[in-house]
Design an enzyme around this catalytic site. Structure first.
Site, PDB file in Angstrom:
ATOM      1  N   LYS A  94       0.801  -1.289   0.007  1.00 25.06           N
ATOM      2  CA  LYS A  94      -0.025  -0.131   0.064  1.00 25.06           C
ATOM      3  C   LYS A  94       0.793   1.319  -0.022  1.00 25.06           C
ATOM      4  O   LYS A  94       0.373   2.289  -0.510  1.00 25.06           O
ATOM      5  CB  LYS A  94      -0.925   0.006   1.199  1.00 25.06           C
ATOM      6  CG  LYS A  94      -2.238  -1.096   0.953  1.00 25.06           C
ATOM      7  CD  LYS A  94      -3.408  -0.596   2.111  1.00 25.06           C
ATOM      8  CE  LYS A  94      -4.344  -1.272   1.862  1.00 25.06           C
ATOM      9  NZ  LYS A  94      -4.316  -3.148   2.136  1.00 25.06           N
ATOM     10  N   GLU A 116     -10.826   6.916   4.576  1.00 24.56           N
ATOM     11  CA  GLU A 116     -11.392   6.186   5.763  1.00 24.56           C
ATOM     12  C   GLU A 116     -10.327   5.123   5.755  1.00 24.56           C
ATOM     13  O   GLU A 116      -9.733   4.952   4.878  1.00 24.56           O
ATOM     14  CB  GLU A 116     -12.944   5.657   5.307  1.00 24.56           C
ATOM     15  CG  GLU A 116     -12.880   4.613   4.142  1.00 24.56           C
ATOM     16  CD  GLU A 116     -12.555   5.077   2.822  1.00 24.56           C
ATOM     17  OE1 GLU A 116     -12.501   6.362   2.388  1.00 24.56           O
ATOM     18  OE2 GLU A 116     -11.986   4.220   1.932  1.00 24.56           O
ATOM     19  N   SER A 383       1.800  -9.669  -0.952  1.00 19.31           N
ATOM     20  CA  SER A 383       1.317  -8.342  -0.810  1.00 19.31           C
ATOM     21  C   SER A 383       1.681  -7.742   0.528  1.00 19.31           C
ATOM     22  O   SER A 383       2.106  -6.600   0.698  1.00 19.31           O
ATOM     23  CB  SER A 383      -0.142  -8.130  -1.035  1.00 19.31           C
ATOM     24  OG  SER A 383      -1.118  -9.005  -0.080  1.00 19.31           O
TER      25      SER A 383
HETATM   26  C1  LIG Z   1      -4.890  -3.785   1.556  1.00 22.59           C
HETATM   27  C2  LIG Z   1      -4.407  -5.265   1.335  1.00 22.59           C
HETATM   28  C3  LIG Z   1      -4.844  -6.054   0.251  1.00 22.59           C
HETATM   29  C4  LIG Z   1      -5.975  -5.812  -0.560  1.00 22.59           C
HETATM   30  O1  LIG Z   1      -6.046  -4.678  -1.354  1.00 22.59           O
HETATM   31  P1  LIG Z   1      -5.727  -4.893  -2.918  1.00 22.59           P
HETATM   32  O2  LIG Z   1      -6.122  -3.339  -3.342  1.00 22.59           O
HETATM   33  O3  LIG Z   1      -6.605  -5.695  -3.553  1.00 22.59           O
HETATM   34  O4  LIG Z   1      -4.221  -5.077  -3.248  1.00 22.59           O
HETATM   35  C5  LIG Z   1      -3.936  -7.088   0.072  1.00 22.59           C
HETATM   36  N1  LIG Z   1      -2.669  -7.383   0.863  1.00 22.59           N
HETATM   37  C6  LIG Z   1      -2.651  -6.602   1.773  1.00 22.59           C
HETATM   38  C7  LIG Z   1      -1.396  -7.124   2.699  1.00 22.59           C
HETATM   39  C8  LIG Z   1      -3.426  -5.624   2.104  1.00 22.59           C
HETATM   40  O5  LIG Z   1      -2.800  -4.760   3.236  1.00 22.59           O
END
Ligand SMILES: *Cc1c(COP(=O)(O)O)cnc(C)c1O
Length: 399
Positions: A94, A116, A383
């Site tokens: 993010k 938010e 992610s």
């Molecule tokens: C917020 C988040 C997601 C989901 O958001 P996307 O916009 O679909 O990528 C996925 N993995 C993590 C670690 C997150 O914090």
């Protein structure tokens, strides 16, 4: 395959029939203004240098590409590789788009960045970016979520953002969205609403995609260097879809590379407790844009559920909807149990504790790897890291 989707969205913000700006005319002017400002700065070397210097020196990019050998051996099939977005500053992908948005807001001379947050992941990443860039940040969060997400709430306070507790309605994300949006409407000329994924009205799905595309650019080059060829499959979890589009974009024209987005089946696709927007959703408008979404008979967004709070969104990015329809990306689901299982397996075979969001992609890849040969390979976008999830999993499994 053509390169049509690289030129997307069109000037109205559409990816085929998805996206656009389903908003009042006053706001349309504001969004067009953001789009113009973005179009202008993104082409300048100054903006790109500033952003890329932060990616390198602040986020810690490039994030490594890791060959998960023990996990690959355990599954007995394809070689599994992890793009380590969990190693970024703040622990997830993010920060890539929050930095881009905070920089743009600053360039536009905005006074305050607003958003938010549900579980607080977007809030912390944005508060971090705003502290660095030097711009005021205000985060709206439901009172119930505030009570549940103590570490993130504390981090946001330490980072200096204004935290606005939302006490109306459900006192969770849904009402936090309304509350933040009302505040934004008080002065949209001076405020900047920072959207947390590839969703919302144009230009956000495009802008956030561009900021995240660094992930796929790095991963493709790293993979070629390590293996001398491309991966057979690239996979990522899909909430709003930002980490997935971030890794997919660079591979879209590589016809032989199969792209797979993984959505949460929660407690089961035949129960109301899931957030499998692509699999079970219908076409419609939500939060200012057209996409597949989960809605009731009247067209209102349904309360959705995922064990991974970052995936429980009733809509999904418009580009994903288009890529599904043309068959370029395939969308699969993984339920809570498979997700927690993958969380534990990755922790114990590689010493990497993944976010529960990312564990959805790992679970799907673990299953797929077993059906592939040892010469083939799967690249997973890891992610985020799972520090935030350890207490929950420990309770869930009674460890
Ligand atoms: C917020 C988040 C997601 C989901 O958001 P996307 O916009 O679909 O990528 C996925 N993995 C993590 C670690 C997150 O914090």
């Amino acid at each position: 395959m053509t390169t049509q989707f690289l030129e997307m969205p069109d000037e109205k913000g559409y990816f085929g029939e998805y996206g656009g700006q389903i908003i009042p005319p006053e706001l349309k002017a504001i969004m067009d203004n953001i789009n113009d400002a973005y179009e202008e700065v993104r082409k300048t070397e100054a903006f790109q240098n500033e952003l890329h210097e932060l990616y390198t020196d602040y986020v810690g990019r490039p994030s490594p590409l890791f060959h998960a050998r023990r996990l690959s051996n355990r599954q007995g099939g394809a070689q599994i590789f992890l793009k380590r977005e969990d190693l970024n500053h703040t622990g997830a992908h993010k920060i890539n788009h929050c930095l881009g948005e905070a920089l743009l807001a600053k360039h536009m001379g905005k006074k305050k960045v607003l958003a938010e947050t549900g579980a607080g992941q977007h809030g912390v990443a944005l508060a971090t970016a705003c502290a660095l860039v030097g711009i005021d940040c205000e985060i709206h969060m439901g009172e119930i979520d505030i009570r549940k997400e103590h570490p993130n709430v504390t981090k946001m306070k330490i980072l200096g953002c204004t935290l606005v507790p939302v006490s109306r309605g459900t006192r969770t994300l849904k009402d936090a969205v309304d509350s933040a949006f009302e505040e934004y409407l008080k002065d949209p000329v001076n405020f900047f609403y920072a959207i947390g994924s590839v969703v919302g009205p144009h230009p956000f799905p495009r802008m956030v995609r561009d900021f995240q595309s660094i992930v796929g650019k790095e991963a493709r080059a790293q993979f070629l260097e390590k293996r001398g060829r491309l991966p057979d499959v690239v996979t990522a979890c899909v909430g709003g879809g930002s980490n997935a589009i971030g890794i997919f974009t660079e591979f879209l024209t590589d016809e032989k590379v199969r792209l797979v987005g993984v959505e949460p089946a929660g407690k089961g696709l035949d129960t109301p407790e899931h957030a499998a927007t692509m699999t079970k959703g219908v076409k419609g408008a939500i939060h200012g844009f057209e996409c597949y979404n989960l809605q009731d008979q009247e067209g209102n967004p349904l309360p959705v559920y995922s064990i991974a709070s970052g995936l429980d969104y009733p809509g999904v990015g418009p580009q994903h909807c288009y890529l599904k329809d043309i068959g370029r990306v395939q969308y699969e689901t993984v339920d809570d149990k498979q997700c927690v299982d993958a969380f534990m397996v990755l922790s114990r075979t590689e010493g990497i504790i993944p976010a529960l969001e990312s564990a959805h992609a790992i679970a799907w890849a673990m299953k797929a790897a077993g059906e592939m040969s040892a010469e083939e390979s799967i690249l997973i976008n890891l992610s985020g890291r799972g520090d935030k999830d350890v207490d929950f999993v420990s309770d869930y499994l009674s460890l």
